[in-house]
Design a protein around this motif. Structure first.
Motif, short mmCIF file in Angstrom:
data_model
loop_
_atom_site.label_atom_id
_atom_site.label_comp_id
_atom_site.label_asym_id
_atom_site.label_seq_id
_atom_site.Cartn_x
_atom_site.Cartn_y
_atom_site.Cartn_z
N THR A 1 0.84 -1.21 0.00
CA THR A 1 0.00 0.00 0.00
C THR A 1 0.87 1.26 0.00
OG1 THR A 1 -0.20 0.12 2.41
CG2 THR A 1 -1.88 -1.16 1.23
N ALA A 2 2.16 1.09 0.27
CA ALA A 2 3.08 2.24 0.31
C ALA A 2 4.46 1.80 -0.17
CB ALA A 2 3.14 2.81 1.72
N VAL A 3 4.55 1.38 -1.43
CA VAL A 3 5.84 0.97 -1.99
C VAL A 3 6.79 2.17 -1.94
CG1 VAL A 3 7.00 0.15 -4.08
CG2 VAL A 3 4.75 -0.75 -3.46
N TRP A 4 8.02 1.91 -1.60
CA TRP A 4 9.00 2.98 -1.45
C TRP A 4 9.11 3.80 -2.74
CZ3 TRP A 4 13.32 -0.70 0.64
CH2 TRP A 4 12.90 -1.24 1.87
N PRO A 5 9.15 5.13 -2.62
CA PRO A 5 9.20 6.00 -3.81
C PRO A 5 10.37 5.69 -4.75
CG PRO A 5 8.67 7.30 -1.88
CD PRO A 5 9.01 5.91 -1.38
#
Length: 116
Positions: free
Chosen positions: A32-36
């Motif tokens: 849900t929050a893959v590293w940028p």
């Protein structure tokens, strides 16, 4: 023109592997929050329309490759420090197929049908 060949249509890839049952929720939460930096590397490697699906312990990945040198782009991705760190977190959650090709983690699938 720069001399770089841009394809008129993408190459499509489908890949599969198993997800360890005790890691399903953690895997979903992390995605849900893959590293940028990982997302940026995916884009710089000419990958578009990238999805991962889950069903009964199986992960199915689909993406389109819009570049002109897939092997070079995949080498660049594999050399990226942030991506390597991400993979180090993901890989213990996954079980690659014994039938995968040498050097593969996700087993590539053969496309048997496509309709636009």
């Amino acid at each position: 023109m720069s001399g770089i060949e841009i394809p008129l249509a993408p190459r499509r890839f489908g890949m599969v592997l198993r997800l360890r049952s005790e890691k399903v929720e953690e895997y979903k939460r992390l995605h849900t929050a893959v590293w940028p930096g990982v997302l940026e590397r995916i884009s710089r490697s000419s990958i578009r329309n990238y999805s991962i699906f889950h069903k009964d312990g199986w992960l199915f990945s689909y993406f389109e490759y819009w570049g002109s040198d897939f092997d070079a782009d995949m080498r660049a991705m594999a050399a990226d420090i942030e991506t390597r760190r991400w993979w180090a977190v993901m890989e213990p959650m996954q079980e690659p197929l014994p039938s995968r090709a040498p050097g593969e983690w996700w087993a590539r699938m053969d496309e048997v049908f496509h309709h636009n």
